[in-house]
Design a protein around this motif. Sequence first.
Motif, short mmCIF file in Angstrom:
data_model
loop_
_atom_site.label_atom_id
_atom_site.label_comp_id
_atom_site.label_asym_id
_atom_site.label_seq_id
_atom_site.Cartn_x
_atom_site.Cartn_y
_atom_site.Cartn_z
N LEU A 24 0.86 -1.19 0.00
CA LEU A 24 0.00 0.00 0.00
C LEU A 24 0.89 1.24 0.00
O LEU A 24 1.75 1.38 0.88
CB LEU A 24 -0.89 0.04 1.25
CG LEU A 24 -1.92 -1.07 1.40
CD1 LEU A 24 -2.68 -0.88 2.72
CD2 LEU A 24 -2.89 -1.07 0.23
N LEU A 26 1.02 4.86 0.79
CA LEU A 26 0.22 5.79 1.59
C LEU A 26 0.72 7.22 1.47
O LEU A 26 1.93 7.46 1.46
CB LEU A 26 0.32 5.41 3.07
CG LEU A 26 -0.33 4.12 3.51
CD1 LEU A 26 0.20 3.74 4.89
CD2 LEU A 26 -1.84 4.30 3.56
N LEU A 77 -10.62 3.42 2.37
CA LEU A 77 -10.53 2.58 3.57
C LEU A 77 -11.63 1.53 3.68
O LEU A 77 -11.57 0.67 4.54
CB LEU A 77 -10.53 3.47 4.82
CG LEU A 77 -9.25 4.29 4.97
CD1 LEU A 77 -9.34 5.18 6.19
CD2 LEU A 77 -8.04 3.36 5.07
N LEU A 81 -7.73 -4.27 3.51
CA LEU A 81 -6.32 -3.93 3.35
C LEU A 81 -5.40 -5.13 3.49
O LEU A 81 -4.19 -5.02 3.32
CB LEU A 81 -5.93 -2.84 4.36
CG LEU A 81 -6.76 -1.56 4.29
CD1 LEU A 81 -6.20 -0.53 5.23
CD2 LEU A 81 -6.81 -1.02 2.87
N SER A 84 -1.06 -6.22 3.98
CA SER A 84 -0.17 -5.46 3.09
C SER A 84 0.99 -4.83 3.85
O SER A 84 0.88 -4.49 5.03
CB SER A 84 -0.96 -4.35 2.41
OG SER A 84 -2.14 -4.86 1.85
N SER A 85 2.10 -4.64 3.11
CA SER A 85 3.20 -3.83 3.63
C SER A 85 2.97 -2.38 3.23
O SER A 85 2.38 -2.10 2.19
CB SER A 85 4.52 -4.30 3.04
OG SER A 85 4.88 -5.53 3.60
N LEU A 86 3.44 -1.48 4.08
CA LEU A 86 3.16 -0.07 3.86
C LEU A 86 4.38 0.70 3.39
O LEU A 86 5.47 0.57 3.97
CB LEU A 86 2.65 0.57 5.15
CG LEU A 86 1.46 -0.10 5.83
CD1 LEU A 86 1.03 0.72 7.04
CD2 LEU A 86 0.31 -0.28 4.86
N GLU A 94 4.19 8.89 10.85
CA GLU A 94 3.14 7.94 10.44
C GLU A 94 1.74 8.48 10.70
O GLU A 94 0.77 8.05 10.08
CB GLU A 94 3.35 6.58 11.13
CG GLU A 94 3.15 6.58 12.65
CD GLU A 94 4.41 6.93 13.44
OE1 GLU A 94 5.19 7.81 12.98
OE2 GLU A 94 4.63 6.33 14.51
N SER A 101 -6.95 6.55 8.55
CA SER A 101 -5.97 5.61 8.01
C SER A 101 -5.12 5.01 9.12
O SER A 101 -4.79 3.82 9.10
CB SER A 101 -5.06 6.30 6.99
OG SER A 101 -5.80 6.70 5.88
N SER A 102 -4.76 5.84 10.10
CA SER A 102 -3.90 5.35 11.19
C SER A 102 -4.52 4.12 11.84
O SER A 102 -3.83 3.13 12.13
CB SER A 102 -3.71 6.45 12.25
OG SER A 102 -2.79 7.40 11.79
N ILE A 105 -4.36 0.95 9.59
CA ILE A 105 -3.05 0.35 9.28
C ILE A 105 -2.29 -0.03 10.54
O ILE A 105 -1.12 -0.45 10.46
CB ILE A 105 -2.18 1.31 8.45
CG1 ILE A 105 -1.90 2.61 9.23
CG2 ILE A 105 -2.81 1.59 7.09
CD1 ILE A 105 -0.89 3.52 8.58
N HIS A 108 -0.15 -3.20 10.57
CA HIS A 108 0.61 -3.51 9.36
C HIS A 108 2.09 -3.24 9.57
O HIS A 108 2.50 -2.64 10.55
CB HIS A 108 0.08 -2.69 8.18
CG HIS A 108 -1.27 -3.14 7.71
ND1 HIS A 108 -2.40 -3.03 8.48
CD2 HIS A 108 -1.65 -3.71 6.54
CE1 HIS A 108 -3.43 -3.51 7.81
NE2 HIS A 108 -3.00 -3.93 6.63
#
Lengths: 328, 328
Positions: A24, A26, A77, A81, A84-86, A94, A101-102, A105, A108
């Motif tokens: 992902l 971001l 969102l 998800l 996934s790696s971010l 972050e 979003s926080s 994720i 993750h």
Amino acid sequence: MSYFPQLAEGFSELFASIANDRVLVLGHARPDGDCIGSQLALTRLLRAEGVDAVALNADPVPDALSFLIQETPVLNLRQNLDESSLLFVDCADEGRVGPKSSKAIANHNFLGNIDHHISNTKYAHFNLVDSKAAATCEMIAGLAFDFGWDVDPLTAQCLLTGIMTDTGRYSYAATSRRVFELSGRLVDCGARPVTTAQALYENEPLCRLELLQRFLATLQTKCDGQLGVGKVMYQDFLDTGATYEHTEGFVDYTRSIRGVKIGVYLEQRESTVKGSFRAEHADYRVDTLAREFGGGGHACAAAFSSGESLSEIEPKVLAAVERRLGEV
Amino acid sequence: MSYFPQLAEGFSELFASIANDRVLVLGHARPDGDCIGSQLALTRLLRAEGVDAVALNADPVPDALSFLIQETPVLNLRQNLDESSLLFVDCADEGRVGPKSSKAIANHNFLGNIDHHISNTKYAHFNLVDSKAAATCEMIAGLAFDFGWDVDPLTAQCLLTGIMTDTGRYSYAATSRRVFELSGRLVDCGARPVTTAQALYENEPLCRLELLQRFLATLQTKCDGQLGVGKVMYQDFLDTGATYEHTEGFVDYTRSIRGVKIGVYLEQRESTVKGSFRAEHADYRVDTLAREFGGGGHACAAAFSSGESLSEIEPKVLAAVERRLGEV
């Protein structure tokens, strides 16, 4: 020649580690040209290299930038998800992805962080940070060329858009030889500066110009003309039909006044106040000024968002700027 | 590599023929950034190569560009012009220097003409014309690098200023890979984009922003949103203390409105009305529109000045634009 030799090893390792992942890409909340340009370009570049990458932003792509999306996958969102790696782009920390979003994720893998903010907290496993870069898109363009990746015309347009917006159309101090060289190569790959300029600067809804007119009526200078300040009130949005995204660039008018060293823009939203700072040069460190109010940014351009009322926060902000002007 | 291979022979011959002459580097009346940048840069480059060159313009260097002069010799018409050879820069024809200069140079040798206007009439002995160049400064920068000349920091700043202004800060269609490459090399020679941008775009007298605010309050669209129009009244100048030169760029707001094909700016002066047109693309031929009112210009940007009153001329102008919109 190499544009970002100091990032080569980290980028190489980062890329090797995501070959079989879902990634992902971001960006930050209330995304701007450099954020969207970076998210879309990196997603496209990775996909062209065989990585299952998608862009994710809880906030929508601003209208003026939507011409950059085309077939590039952009998630919101509501979608799953997975594991996934971010990869964070243009995010100093972050939390810049915004609260929605926080939350999504939280569990993750914070794998990569590609950014040019001096305040970057290096919160990921691979931190590719260059505060001398004028734009995150400059970094991604340079890395793509350094690694010999194919840059298709739309990717080039995304990258040029980020560079153009984050340099204030090649006007800010960070506009280096490298910025121009990379822009030239992006034109060679099919990017058209006029396309971005017309979409961003010649496509104004009339309500934005009505809002601008109201904003300009509030412009004042203080501190012997060294502080410029202008405001938009929540009622102005209601009266004109303009939205928050229509105030992009208003802060620049506060700094453009002859003699002004620090420009301040205050925006009264429904339940918060947004503040932006612009400084004539980096000594004014408006990033640390913004931090006093819970925000951050660059030495010459920074912003914050506050839950206090405008009448509470305005005198505090102006007093803080006055102190800073006295110190420098 | 060579930036302007097709001009190499002509420039070489031109340079050989002036080695022992006194050379006047002429620009057009009401000089802009590309004109002043070209005049000063070429004067400096020639002097560095041992040629006795001086810049000449009957009109003064605009305040915002005066930082580019420093020790470069700039003549005005009161001085003795001797038997100098003339090099015109950024002048589509020899009359562009204005009536005062035209008279003063009537018996001189029209030696060279370096220009990027498509309408250039090739009026000199050596005509170095490239209508694909975004700026005359782009041509002079390219030729200087092609010939291996030393480009000092101030010369680089002059050239970057001309490129930046004539490309609308790297926004117009002519912004090519070459434009970016040359800009990068100029940065390497010591030019600073931020210096030009701050002098030109971040040095606004507050009265100009007050005038802008009044102007924006008049903005309207007509003809199903295809015509944008805004005005400044003579009383606005009196009330704000702004002058006619402070309205530079106002017409661009009329064209920047989403959906507008032709933008119209009307300025009520003491005894005349100034009108400006901007078109989305060249098919609208606003030069011929302006000609209907005694003016002229380019297909996308033209202007006129009328002795009629604003109330007389405004409906005629809007009717003419409406007709043009219907024809295209």
